[in-house]
Design an enzyme around this catalytic site. Structure first.
Site, PDB file in Angstrom:
ATOM      1  N   LYS A 110       0.857  -1.197   0.000  1.00 24.90           N
ATOM      2  CA  LYS A 110       0.000   0.000   0.000  1.00 24.90           C
ATOM      3  C   LYS A 110       0.880   1.229   0.000  1.00 24.90           C
ATOM      4  O   LYS A 110       1.974   1.223   0.564  1.00 24.90           O
ATOM      5  CB  LYS A 110      -0.895   0.027   1.237  1.00 24.90           C
ATOM      6  CG  LYS A 110      -2.123   0.902   1.075  1.00 24.90           C
ATOM      7  CD  LYS A 110      -3.232   0.189   0.308  1.00 24.90           C
ATOM      8  CE  LYS A 110      -4.459   1.015   0.135  1.00 24.90           C
ATOM      9  NZ  LYS A 110      -5.567   0.212  -0.405  1.00 24.90           N
ATOM     10  N   GLY A 223     -20.673   6.922   2.153  1.00 24.56           N
ATOM     11  CA  GLY A 223     -19.603   7.180   1.176  1.00 24.56           C
ATOM     12  C   GLY A 223     -20.111   6.895  -0.214  1.00 24.56           C
ATOM     13  O   GLY A 223     -20.612   5.802  -0.487  1.00 24.56           O
ATOM     14  N   GLY A 225     -18.320   7.374  -3.265  1.00 27.70           N
ATOM     15  CA  GLY A 225     -17.233   7.480  -4.229  1.00 27.70           C
ATOM     16  C   GLY A 225     -17.281   6.267  -5.143  1.00 27.70           C
ATOM     17  O   GLY A 225     -18.359   5.683  -5.380  1.00 27.70           O
ATOM     18  N   ALA A 227     -16.225   3.072  -4.754  1.00 24.23           N
ATOM     19  CA  ALA A 227     -16.691   1.815  -4.149  1.00 24.23           C
ATOM     20  C   ALA A 227     -18.169   1.920  -3.768  1.00 24.23           C
ATOM     21  O   ALA A 227     -18.963   1.004  -4.054  1.00 24.23           O
ATOM     22  CB  ALA A 227     -15.829   1.499  -2.926  1.00 24.23           C
ATOM     23  N   GLY A 228     -18.568   3.027  -3.147  1.00 16.04           N
ATOM     24  CA  GLY A 228     -19.947   3.177  -2.670  1.00 16.04           C
ATOM     25  C   GLY A 228     -20.959   3.240  -3.803  1.00 16.04           C
ATOM     26  O   GLY A 228     -21.998   2.574  -3.769  1.00 16.04           O
TER      27      GLY A 228
HETATM   28  P1  NAD Z   1     -13.321   7.661  -3.420  1.00 16.62           P
HETATM   29  O1  NAD Z   1     -12.335   8.735  -3.256  1.00 16.62           O
HETATM   30  O2  NAD Z   1     -13.818   7.363  -4.797  1.00 16.62           O
HETATM   31  O3  NAD Z   1     -14.599   7.963  -2.509  1.00 16.62           O
HETATM   32  C1  NAD Z   1     -14.546   8.228  -1.146  1.00 16.62           C
HETATM   33  C2  NAD Z   1     -15.930   8.710  -0.764  1.00 16.62           C
HETATM   34  O4  NAD Z   1     -16.012   8.830   0.650  1.00 16.62           O
HETATM   35  C3  NAD Z   1     -16.273  10.084  -1.341  1.00 16.62           C
HETATM   36  O5  NAD Z   1     -17.599  10.071  -1.836  1.00 16.62           O
HETATM   37  C4  NAD Z   1     -16.166  11.002  -0.131  1.00 16.62           C
HETATM   38  O6  NAD Z   1     -17.010  12.133  -0.256  1.00 16.62           O
HETATM   39  C5  NAD Z   1     -16.648  10.053   0.939  1.00 16.62           C
HETATM   40  N1  NAD Z   1     -16.326  10.527   2.283  1.00 16.62           N
HETATM   41  C6  NAD Z   1     -15.197  11.120   2.728  1.00 16.62           C
HETATM   42  N2  NAD Z   1     -15.333  11.465   4.022  1.00 16.62           N
HETATM   43  C7  NAD Z   1     -16.580  11.079   4.386  1.00 16.62           C
HETATM   44  C8  NAD Z   1     -17.322  11.145   5.591  1.00 16.62           C
HETATM   45  N3  NAD Z   1     -16.803  11.719   6.676  1.00 16.62           N
HETATM   46  N4  NAD Z   1     -18.565  10.604   5.615  1.00 16.62           N
HETATM   47  C9  NAD Z   1     -19.096  10.043   4.524  1.00 16.62           C
HETATM   48  N5  NAD Z   1     -18.446   9.953   3.354  1.00 16.62           N
HETATM   49  C10 NAD Z   1     -17.204  10.459   3.293  1.00 16.62           C
HETATM   50  O7  NAD Z   1     -12.689   6.395  -2.725  1.00 16.62           O
HETATM   51  P2  NAD Z   1     -13.065   4.871  -2.960  1.00 16.62           P
HETATM   52  O8  NAD Z   1     -12.102   4.308  -3.931  1.00 16.62           O
HETATM   53  O9  NAD Z   1     -14.522   4.709  -3.181  1.00 16.62           O
HETATM   54  O10 NAD Z   1     -12.666   4.289  -1.516  1.00 16.62           O
HETATM   55  C11 NAD Z   1     -13.564   4.267  -0.412  1.00 16.62           C
HETATM   56  C12 NAD Z   1     -13.170   3.145   0.505  1.00 16.62           C
HETATM   57  O11 NAD Z   1     -13.225   1.926  -0.227  1.00 16.62           O
HETATM   58  C13 NAD Z   1     -11.734   3.254   1.055  1.00 16.62           C
HETATM   59  O12 NAD Z   1     -11.701   2.700   2.356  1.00 16.62           O
HETATM   60  C14 NAD Z   1     -10.953   2.380   0.098  1.00 16.62           C
HETATM   61  O13 NAD Z   1      -9.755   1.896   0.679  1.00 16.62           O
HETATM   62  C15 NAD Z   1     -11.966   1.285  -0.132  1.00 16.62           C
HETATM   63  N6  NAD Z   1     -11.691   0.498  -1.339  1.00 16.62           N
HETATM   64  C16 NAD Z   1     -11.794   1.039  -2.596  1.00 16.62           C
HETATM   65  C17 NAD Z   1     -11.497   0.245  -3.685  1.00 16.62           C
HETATM   66  C18 NAD Z   1     -11.629   0.762  -5.096  1.00 16.62           C
HETATM   67  O14 NAD Z   1     -11.390  -0.016  -6.031  1.00 16.62           O
HETATM   68  N7  NAD Z   1     -12.047   1.992  -5.306  1.00 16.62           N
HETATM   69  C19 NAD Z   1     -11.103  -1.089  -3.518  1.00 16.62           C
HETATM   70  C20 NAD Z   1     -11.034  -1.610  -2.223  1.00 16.62           C
HETATM   71  C21 NAD Z   1     -11.335  -0.805  -1.150  1.00 16.62           C
END
Ligand code: NAD
Length: 421
Positions: A110, A223, A225, A227-228
Site C-alpha cells: 500500500k 460514502g 465514491g 466503491a460506494g
Molecule cells: P473515493 O475517493 O472514490 O470515494 C470516497 C468517498 O467517501 C467520497 O464520496 C467522499 O465524499 C466520501 N467521504 C469522505 N469522508 C466522508 C465522511 N466523513 N462521511 C461520509 N463519506 C465520506 O474512494 P473509494 O475508492 O470509493 O474508496 C472508499 C473506501 O473503499 C476506502 O476505504 C478504500 O480503501 C476502499 N476500497 C476502494 C477500492 C476501489 O477499487 N475503489 C477497492 C477496495 C477498497
C-alpha cells in the site's frame, strides 16, 4: 483515511489485534506470527513539488510492502491529508490477506501521500505524482510491486505513474507496472465497477444463506465514491432499495427509496449527495444506526466501534471501505447475529480485476467486459463460500474466518518456500 472523530484508533493496532486473535486461535508458530506482524519493507520519501505560485512544497509519501510469499506486492496509493505510516502499514497487511482470500497470486502492499488533492491544481498533482513514482521506482515493478488507485486517486494518476516508470526504466511502455489505468493505455474493462461488483456478489451470496429476498432489502451506503456508488448500483440491480447515502459533505435519507442513477447525476452536478430531491438531511450517527437490511460502509476507517456497534440495526454489514469496523465492534455485531462481510472479502473485487488487468497487460491481449465479469463472479463466489463455511466450522465471525483462510494460504507458501538462507 483516518477521520478526526476516531483518529485515536490506530489502524495498524487494529490489524495487529486481528492477527493476534486469529494466530492464537490457529496455534500459529510464534516466529511466523512475528514475521507477519511487520511489513517486509516500508519506504518513506520526501517529495518536493514546484507549486503553481513558484514556491516549493515538500510532501511526505510512503510505500509499505507487507508480504510477498504468494506473489508480487499489490495495493493502492492513497492521497489524503490524514494518511499516516501506520495506516499505510495496516492497509498493506490487509492487502496480503485480501489477495490470499481471493486466491490470486499477489502479496500485500500500500502507498500514500500526505496531501490535500482537492486543493491542488492538475499541474501540481501531476508533478507530485511523477516525483512520488520516481521515489518508489526502485521498489516497484511488474514482478515486484504493482500499485493501483485508492482514495482520491484514479486512472489519471495511474497513467502518470506508468509513464514515469516506463521512461525511467528503459523508455518502453510497461503497462503491467500498475493497474486501474484508463482503458486506452491498457486498463481492463470492468475495473472501474469491480469493487462494487465484487461486493454485490458477496451480498447476493450472503442473502441466499440468510434467506433474505433482495427485493425486500433496504440498503444504507456511507460514502458515495467509486466503491460506494457501484456497490449501491449493483445491489439495486439485484432488486434492493437504497434508502440513505452520504459523502464528505453530509448524509441524506429517503425511506421511499433513492434512484442511484439520479443520485449520481445529482452528485456530478452539485458535488454532493446532499439536498437530493425528496430526501432529508441526517447526521452520520443517524445514518449508521438507520434500520436497514444491508449497511455498506464505503468511506472511512473506524466507523463502527464499541460505542455504536450495539445500535447497528442491519442484518448484513458489507464493508466496501477498508477497516470500517474495530475488533471490539466485531464481537458486538457477532453477538447480535449481524453478519459482517469483512473488507478483505467484500471489497476484493477491485484487486481481483486488477489481477486480470495485469494478466492482460503481460500478454498484450484484452478480454471482453462479459469475460471479466464472469471470471470475477466465479472468483468472488468461491471466496465467499470458502469463508462462510470456515465461519460455520469455527463458530466465529466472518473476519476471523477470512483471516483463517488467508493465513492458511500465506503460511503454507512461507513454509513451502522456506526461509533463505
Ligand atoms: P473515493 O475517493 O472514490 O470515494 C470516497 C468517498 O467517501 C467520497 O464520496 C467522499 O465524499 C466520501 N467521504 C469522505 N469522508 C466522508 C465522511 N466523513 N462521511 C461520509 N463519506 C465520506 O474512494 P473509494 O475508492 O470509493 O474508496 C472508499 C473506501 O473503499 C476506502 O476505504 C478504500 O480503501 C476502499 N476500497 C476502494 C477500492 C476501489 O477499487 N475503489 C477497492 C477496495 C477498497
Amino acid at each position: 483515511m483516518s477521520n478526526s472523530a476516531n483518529s485515536e484508533i490506530n489502524p495498524f493496532e487494529v490489524a495487529l489485534t486481528q492477527l493476534d486473535e486469529v494466530s492464537s486461535m490457529m496455534g500459529l508458530d510464534n516466529g511466523i506470527h512475528q514475521f507477519l506482524a511487520q511489513p517486509k519493507r516500508v519506504l518513506t520519501i520526501s517529495i518536493p513539488v514546484k507549486m503553481d505560485d513558484g514556491s516549493i512544497k515538500v510532501f511526505t509519501g510512503f510505500r509499505s510492502q507487507h508480504n510477498d510469499a504468494l506473489g508480487p506486492f499489490k495495493g493502492g496509493i492513497r492521497y489524503h491529508p490524514q494518511v499516516t505510516i501506520d495506516e499505510v502499514k495496516a492497509l498493506s497487511m490487509w492487502m496480503t490477506w485480501k489477495c490470499a482470500i481471493a486466491n490470486i497470486p499477489f502479496g500485500g502492499g500500500k502507498g500514500g501521500i500526505i496531501c490535500d488533492p482537492k486543493s491542488m491544481s492538475e499541474g501540481e498533482l501531476e508533478r507530485m505524482t511523477r516525483r512520488y513514482a520516481y521515489g518508489i521506482s526502485d521498489i516497484i515493478g511488474p514482478y515486484k510491486d504493482i500499485p493501483a488507485p485508492d482514495v482520491y486517486t484514479s486512472g489519471k494518476e495511474m497513467a502518470w505513474i506508468m509513464d514515469t516508470f516506463s521512461v525511467i526504466k528503459g523508455n518502453y511502455i510497461q503497462p503491467e507496472v500498475i493497474t486501474g489505468k484508463p482503458i486506452q493505455i491498457g486498463g481492463s474493462l470492468g475495473r472501474n465497477e469491480a469493487t462494487g461488483r465484487g461486493l454485490a456478489i458477496t451480498v447476493r451470496e450472503a442473502a441466499k444463506k440468510l434467506n433474505i429476498d433482495m427485493k425486500n432489502a433496504k440498503v444504507v451506503v456511507q460514502g458515495f465514491g467509486n466503491a460506494g456508488q457501484f456497490s449501491a448500483q449493483l445491489v439495486e440491480e439485484q432488486g434492493a432499495t437504497i434508502i440513505a447515502a452520504s459523502d464528505s459533505k453530509g448524509c441524506m435519507i429517503n425511506k421511499n427509496g433513492i434512484d442511484i442513477n439520479s443520485l449520481r447525476k445529482h452528485k456530478e452536478k452539485t458535488g454532493s449527495v446532499t439536498n437530493f430531491a425528496g430526501s432529508q438531511s441526517i447526521s452520520n450517527k443517524e445514518l449508521l444506526e438507520t434500520e436497514c437490511t444491508i449497511l455498506i460502509p464505503a468511506a472511512l476507517e473506524n466507523q463502527i466501534t464499541k460505542d455504536n456497534a450495539g445500535k447497528i440495526n442491519a442484518k448484513i454489514v458489507a464493508e466496501a471501505a477498508n477497516g470500517p469496523t474495530t475488533p471490539e465492534a466485531d464481537k458486538i455485531l457477532f453477538n447480535n447475529k449481524i453478519l459482517v462481510i469483512p473488507d478483505i472479502l467484500a471489497n476484493g473485487g477491485g484487486v481481483t480485476v486488477s489481477y486480470y488487468e495485469w494478466l492482460q497487460n503481460l500478454r498484450r491481449e484484452y478480454w471482453t467486459e462479459a469475460e471479466v465479469n464472469d471470471r470475477l463472479n466465479t472468483n468472488i463466489t468461491q471466496a465467499f463460500l470458502g469463508v462462510y463455511d470456515t465461519h460455520l466450522k469455527h463458530n466465529t465471525h466472518m473476519r476471523k474466518a477470512s483471516l483463517v483462510v488467508a493465513l492458511n494460504r500465506v503460511v503454507d507458501a512461507i513454509k513451502i518456500r522456506g526461509l533463505w538462507p
